[in-house]
Write a protein that holds these residues in place. Structure first.
Motif, PDB file in Angstrom:
ATOM      1  N   MET A   1       0.842  -1.213   0.000  1.00 30.09           N
ATOM      2  CA  MET A   1       0.000   0.000   0.000  1.00 30.09           C
ATOM      3  C   MET A   1       0.871   1.256   0.000  1.00 30.09           C
ATOM      4  O   MET A   1       1.860   1.320   0.735  1.00 30.09           O
ATOM      5  CB  MET A   1      -0.898   0.030   1.250  1.00 30.09           C
ATOM      6  CG  MET A   1      -2.017  -0.993   1.223  1.00 30.09           C
ATOM      7  SD  MET A   1      -2.854  -1.044   2.830  1.00 30.09           S
ATOM      8  CE  MET A   1      -3.541   0.609   2.923  1.00 30.09           C
ATOM      9  N   PRO A   2       0.452   2.269  -0.760  1.00 35.44           N
ATOM     10  CA  PRO A   2       1.200   3.531  -0.715  1.00 35.44           C
ATOM     11  C   PRO A   2       1.156   4.107   0.692  1.00 35.44           C
ATOM     12  O   PRO A   2       0.102   4.105   1.324  1.00 35.44           O
ATOM     13  CB  PRO A   2       0.442   4.441  -1.687  1.00 35.44           C
ATOM     14  CG  PRO A   2      -0.478   3.559  -2.455  1.00 35.44           C
ATOM     15  CD  PRO A   2      -0.707   2.324  -1.660  1.00 35.44           C
ATOM     16  N   GLY A   3       2.278   4.555   1.157  1.00 38.16           N
ATOM     17  CA  GLY A   3       2.324   5.176   2.480  1.00 38.16           C
ATOM     18  C   GLY A   3       2.675   4.221   3.611  1.00 38.16           C
ATOM     19  O   GLY A   3       2.938   4.660   4.719  1.00 38.16           O
ATOM     20  N   VAL A   4       2.666   2.925   3.321  1.00 37.07           N
ATOM     21  CA  VAL A   4       3.046   1.971   4.361  1.00 37.07           C
ATOM     22  C   VAL A   4       4.564   1.807   4.345  1.00 37.07           C
ATOM     23  O   VAL A   4       5.165   1.587   3.297  1.00 37.07           O
ATOM     24  CB  VAL A   4       2.355   0.606   4.162  1.00 37.07           C
ATOM     25  CG1 VAL A   4       2.904  -0.431   5.135  1.00 37.07           C
ATOM     26  CG2 VAL A   4       0.853   0.773   4.349  1.00 37.07           C
ATOM     27  N   LEU A   5       5.182   1.922   5.527  1.00 36.18           N
ATOM     28  CA  LEU A   5       6.644   1.955   5.589  1.00 36.18           C
ATOM     29  C   LEU A   5       7.253   0.691   6.170  1.00 36.18           C
ATOM     30  O   LEU A   5       8.349   0.296   5.801  1.00 36.18           O
ATOM     31  CB  LEU A   5       7.084   3.157   6.427  1.00 36.18           C
ATOM     32  CG  LEU A   5       6.595   4.506   5.888  1.00 36.18           C
ATOM     33  CD1 LEU A   5       6.803   5.598   6.922  1.00 36.18           C
ATOM     34  CD2 LEU A   5       7.308   4.849   4.591  1.00 36.18           C
ATOM     35  N   LYS A   6       6.555   0.072   7.106  1.00 40.01           N
ATOM     36  CA  LYS A   6       7.177  -1.070   7.781  1.00 40.01           C
ATOM     37  C   LYS A   6       6.100  -1.875   8.478  1.00 40.01           C
ATOM     38  O   LYS A   6       5.136  -1.327   9.002  1.00 40.01           O
ATOM     39  CB  LYS A   6       8.176  -0.539   8.832  1.00 40.01           C
ATOM     40  CG  LYS A   6       9.081  -1.584   9.426  1.00 40.01           C
ATOM     41  CD  LYS A   6      10.327  -1.781   8.584  1.00 40.01           C
ATOM     42  CE  LYS A   6      11.176  -2.923   9.099  1.00 40.01           C
ATOM     43  NZ  LYS A   6      12.205  -3.310   8.103  1.00 40.01           N
ATOM     44  N   VAL A   7       6.301  -3.181   8.502  1.00 34.77           N
ATOM     45  CA  VAL A   7       5.417  -4.052   9.277  1.00 34.77           C
ATOM     46  C   VAL A   7       6.270  -4.796  10.292  1.00 34.77           C
ATOM     47  O   VAL A   7       7.321  -5.339   9.958  1.00 34.77           O
ATOM     48  CB  VAL A   7       4.683  -5.054   8.361  1.00 34.77           C
ATOM     49  CG1 VAL A   7       3.939  -6.087   9.199  1.00 34.77           C
ATOM     50  CG2 VAL A   7       3.708  -4.318   7.444  1.00 34.77           C
ATOM     51  N   MET A   8       5.824  -4.778  11.507  1.00 36.07           N
ATOM     52  CA  MET A   8       6.564  -5.427  12.603  1.00 36.07           C
ATOM     53  C   MET A   8       5.714  -6.551  13.167  1.00 36.07           C
ATOM     54  O   MET A   8       4.504  -6.393  13.335  1.00 36.07           O
ATOM     55  CB  MET A   8       6.839  -4.377  13.688  1.00 36.07           C
ATOM     56  CG  MET A   8       7.532  -4.898  14.924  1.00 36.07           C
ATOM     57  SD  MET A   8       7.616  -3.586  16.188  1.00 36.07           S
ATOM     58  CE  MET A   8       8.365  -4.507  17.534  1.00 36.07           C
ATOM     59  N   THR A   9       6.340  -7.692  13.449  1.00 38.77           N
ATOM     60  CA  THR A   9       5.618  -8.796  14.098  1.00 38.77           C
ATOM     61  C   THR A   9       6.366  -9.193  15.367  1.00 38.77           C
ATOM     62  O   THR A   9       7.458  -8.684  15.645  1.00 38.77           O
ATOM     63  CB  THR A   9       5.518 -10.032  13.185  1.00 38.77           C
ATOM     64  OG1 THR A   9       6.835 -10.604  13.046  1.00 38.77           O
ATOM     65  CG2 THR A   9       4.953  -9.688  11.817  1.00 38.77           C
TER      66      THR A   9
END
Lengths: 159, 768
Positions: B73-81
């Motif tokens: 997605m535009p604007g999404v920078l990082k996903v953390m789990t």
């Protein structure tokens, strides 16, 4: 992206014009676009009153008001509660009574009480309760807030 | 005991800054003008926002997490789990069982699973919805019975010795069975105290800022910056000196912001990963899942009494439902029992508690931590025994009271107590004796007493270091800056520090700047928990102020050729030389004489209490005491209970600021009224929170709040700063039992399971 609109309104006596997303809440508009951070997010669904501002003199929950609805309106926030600066009598009384503990609900309560006292400088206890009924304070048990409001509403009589 | 006149005379004699008397508090003007700065008010260049996806299952294995759609997605920078930050942490070193995001499995509905950083909150929220998590549901543990059952899976199967019992405590002092045998009445009863939650108006918030040199600043709405500092450094694998934790103004806590939350860990981790400031603010619903509130507690109490009303012995068992993580639960398991006998002389006492894990949001410290539930049971039980023996509840309490210098059977040494004055004052003010048993049907009056601690003798991690440090800076401007690691949550600790320093230096609290809760700038203070701040940081402030005063006094004594002892600091001047020396000049002379002025003070609790061998949890350098009377009206048709008025007399040692002290007690009573009548952190049978909003979780509005009359009682504790003790937590303990006893007076039924909802009360009236 949501539709954008041009919004013109008066905030604390100053005319502003901004292009904003049509779905922007009045609270986000005030806090994010105008950087007036005195009005608070407490719940974002109209349950707590921490975002209370005056729209054309009447208290309104900014978190569930669309900014777009306020086209042409005069908005007052805690930053503009007194015209020329200084303290409103209710602020002065709240300070002396320590009616603010953490202070998070305080701006909303100051606005609700300002509206009450401007409409009726000598409100009855039931009118005070009614005006305060939409504002949650989790710290004080309302006791010191009521003492402050009663003192302003009925100067000279014991609170 | 004091009345207004004594109080003001003494305050003026000592320099005039003690007392309050309509002068507000040092940070009051910022609060009433909306200028206090909370975490969510901070905006930084390049700042981005974090949101989490939460578990829909009470207990489930995480089979897979697919964030590819969110990341695209535009604007999404990082996903953390959870896999990104696997170090387990927790409030108490012996029970470190949390990760910021679920690791391998989820343990309650609403547990954070995935955190997304994006350019704005809306995008982060949308992206969370597009993360696909596949779960395998497990059998859930949703009650105390489930947790004690042998047939259920373990919630923390990774632990070395898996168990759904976090902690079991067994203590016995004296000979309880012999005491019961020698009693005229032995009464058993069960009590069920509900879970409840804090609902601070500011939701939990954090803003993490990475610096060019690799250091990290974390602005957090925490009550305990020092413990947060240790946790963040450890979890992120950083040197403590490379982490700076700042607590700005916070929208209260009541115990709900003592833990480290996913807001803190995720914003810190993401800020380092992205090299950008990350802000993470909970939405209101999320606060109900983060919780750490009151443990629902089932209790069994057996008490012996002589026919004259002397308590012979107590046997008490408690089972506390703790939710999915430990939080402060190990402490809770002790607090459920250690304060039980106080304020009464009980030489035979047996206590057992279980604090269990369940698949609900974690419980922790809520105002009156662990002591609220047993106090409710004990104070109702006392009235029940008085009724059975035909004794006066007031007299029985007075007859059983401990005195100053008493050491309880479980080793708690009580340096000061003025509870008999508290009882007499509430009884008199409420006209209790005339009203008890004599009010019209449906109306009733009730009394209850309580005791609470003023800070713990031991830190949550074992060490021999000061619990509070205060540093003072003073220069030719005349201003005194107070550096302290304390965390003002609205209780007024900033003002308290200024009062101590100003009183000692003969200046005004407004002549002081308080710099608090910044681990780079302020000496360590353990934080705002266990009602420790006035007592401990207050003593540290006094020591620092005395040392600064000595510096100034020695310089003046040398210059004016007078003995140091003749100098008096008051009214912004120093008196005792041939002319009064204005404060500014005094500081100037001292700075010239000594060089740069400054001082430090610290406080470490004394090792007191001798008999307590089996636990270090519970003892305090001093204890506060409260007596309360409630008057209630019950609508016999609907079962609606109205608390008409509460009278609360609190032994706070010494009044440092009248309005702040009263406000703390009023706040306690208010919160108690909420727990008595309205509030319950309750779950459906499948573990779904029943009321995760301010509309549904009913906290008292102005309409629900009774008139509260506060009576301040001073016992002048020998170890307290100016004799002061706590006032912000203990007074809540006796509110609910006072209302419970009043309810019995009104309808003739003992209701042992608050909140006293119309349905419960109506059923009790109808005998169902």
């Amino acid at each position: 992206m949501p539709t954008e609109i041009t919004l013109r309104l008066q905030i604390n006596g100053e005319q502003v014009r901004r292009i904003i997303p049509a779905n922007r809440s009045l609270l986000d508009f005030i806090r994010e676009d105008l950087r007036l951070t005195g009005s608070k997010h407490g719940c974002d669904v109209g349950d707590c009153g921490a975002c209370t501002v005056l729209v054309d003199g009447a208290p309104q929950l900014a978190c569930i008001t669309l900014a777009a609805e306020c086209e042409g309106a005069a908005i007052r926030t805690i930053e503009g509660v007194t015209d020329g600066g200084g303290l409103h009598p209710i602020q002065e009384a709240l300070h002396r009574h320590v009616g603010a503990q953490c202070g998070y609900c305080t701006p909303g309560i100051v606005m609700a009480m300002t509206s009450l006292l401007e409409a009726d400088p000598h409100p009855s206890d039931s009118a005070i309760n009614e005006a305060l009924g939409s504002n949650i304070c989790r710290c004080t048990g309302y006791t010191k807030i009521l003492a402050a409001v009663r003192e302003v509403a009925r100067p000279g009589s014991p609170s | 005991m004091t009345d207004d006149r004594d109080f003001h005379v003494r305050a003026v004699a000592e320099g005039g800054v003690l007392g309050g008397g309509g002068r507000g508090k040092v940070d009051g003007l910022a609060k009433i003008t909306g200028r206090s700065v909370f975490v969510d008010d901070l905006v930084l260049p390049r700042m981005v926002y974090a949101k989490v996806l939460r578990s829909p299952h009470a207990h489930a294995k995480i089979l897979s997490i697919d964030a590819s759609e969110a990341l695209a997605m535009p604007g999404v920078l990082k996903v953390m789990t959870g896999e990104d930050c696997t170090a387990r942490y927790g409030a108490i070193p012996v029970a470190q069982d949390e990760t910021a995001l679920a690791l391998g499995k989820v343990r309650y509905i609403g547990e954070p699973v995935v955190c997304v950083a994006a350019v704005d909150e809306e995008t982060a929220r949308d992206a969370c919805r597009r993360v696909r998590v596949v779960y395998e549901p497990l059998d859930a543990i949703l009650s105390i019975d489930d947790a004690l059952s042998a047939d259920k899976p373990f919630i923390h199967e990774w632990a070395r010795k898996p168990s759904n019992i976090l902690r079991k405590v067994d203590q016995e002092y004296g000979d309880v069975d012999a005491a019961f045998a020698a009693s005229d009445l032995v009464l058993e009863g069960t009590y069920d105290y509900p879970g409840s939650t804090h609902v601070p108006l500011e939701t939990h918030a954090a803003l993490a800022v990475p610096h060019a040199d690799g250091r990290l600043t974390l602005w957090s709405s925490t009550q305990n910056p020092h413990y947060m500092h240790r946790t963040i450094a450890r979890v992120l694998g950083m040197r403590p000196g490379d982490v700076r934790v700042i607590k700005p103004d916070i929208g209260a806590g009541y115990g709900g912001k003592c833990d480290t939350f996913c807001t803190d860990v995720c914003s810190a981790w993401l800020a380092r990963a992205l090299d950008r400031p990350v802000k993470f603010v909970f939405e209101r619903e999320e606060v109900f899942y983060a919780h750490r509130g009151r443990h629902r507690t089932k209790m069994w109490l057996k008490m012996g009494m002589t026919k004259e009303g002397r308590v012979t012995g107590i046997d008490f068992k408690a089972w506390a439902e703790g939710g999915a993580y430990a939080s402060y639960g190990v402490v809770t398991s002790f607090y459920l029992g250690v304060f039980m006998t106080m304020p009464y002389k009980v030489e035979n006492y047996r206590f057992q508690s279980h604090r269990v894990y369940t698949n609900h949001p974690p419980c922790g410290p809520k105002r009156g931590h662990g002591a609220i539930q047993p106090r409710f049971a004990l104070e109702l039980h006392l009235d029940r025994m008085c009724e059975a023996l035909g004794l006066d509840p007031v007299q029985v309490r007075l007859d059983n009271l401990i005195e100053a210098g008493h050491e309880t059977v479980n080793g708690l040494l009580v340096p000061s107590i003025a509870l008999s004055e508290c009882i007499e004052r509430v009884v008199q003010a409420s006209d209790y004796r005339a009203k008890k048993g004599s009010l019209p049907p449906g109306r009733g009056i009730g009394l209850a007493c309580s005791a609470y601690m003023c800070g713990a003798l031991h830190a949550v991690y074992d060490n021999d270091l000061p619990h509070s440090g205060v540093q003072l800076k003073c220069d030719r401007s005349g201003r005194v800056t107070i550096f302290s690691g304390t965390a003002d949550c609205g209780q007024g600790s900033n003002h308290m520090l200024a009062v101590f320093v100003a009183e000692r230096l003969g200046i005004d609290p407004t002549d002081c700047t308080v710099v608090e809760a910044d681990t780079d700038l302020t000496p360590v203070d353990l934080g705002s928990y266990s009602s420790r701040v006035t007592f401990m940081a207050g003593n540290a402030a006094l020591q620092a102020a005395d040392r600064l005063r000595s510096q100034i006094a020695s310089a003046l004594a040398a210059k004016f050729k007078v003995p140091v002892e003749s100098l008096v600091f008051a009214g912004r001047e120093v008196r005792g030389a041939w002319r009064p020396i204005p404060w500014l000049e005094a500081v100037d002379i001292a700075e010239g004489h000594h060089g740069t002025l400054g001082s430090v003070g610290s406080y470490k609790p004394p090792k007191i209490g001798s008999r307590l061998k089996r636990t270090s949890v519970g003892p305090s350098p001093a204890y506060s005491f409260t007596a309360q009377v409630a008057e209630v009206t019950v609508d016999q048709v609907s079962g609606v209970v109205t608390v008409d008025k509460m009278w609360a007399a609190h032994d706070l040692g010494r009044v440092l600021h009248r309005e702040i002290a009263e406000g703390q007690i009023e706040g306690c009573v208010y919160m108690g009224v909420g727990e008595a009548l309205l509030e319950e952190q309750a779950y459906r049978k499948d573990g779904v929170h029943m009321t995760p909003s301010i509309l549904e979780y009913r906290i008292p509005t102005v309409y629900d709040t009774p008139e509260i009359q506060v009576l301040l009682v001073e016992s002048h504790d020998p170890g307290g700063p100016f004799g002061a003790k706590e006032a912000g937590e203990g007074p809540q303990l006796s509110t609910v039992p006072a209302i419970g006893n009043a309810l019995h007076d009104a309808i003739g039924r003992w209701l042992t399971n608050p909140p006293y909802t119309p349905e419960k009360v109506w059923k009790a009236i109808k005998g169902r």
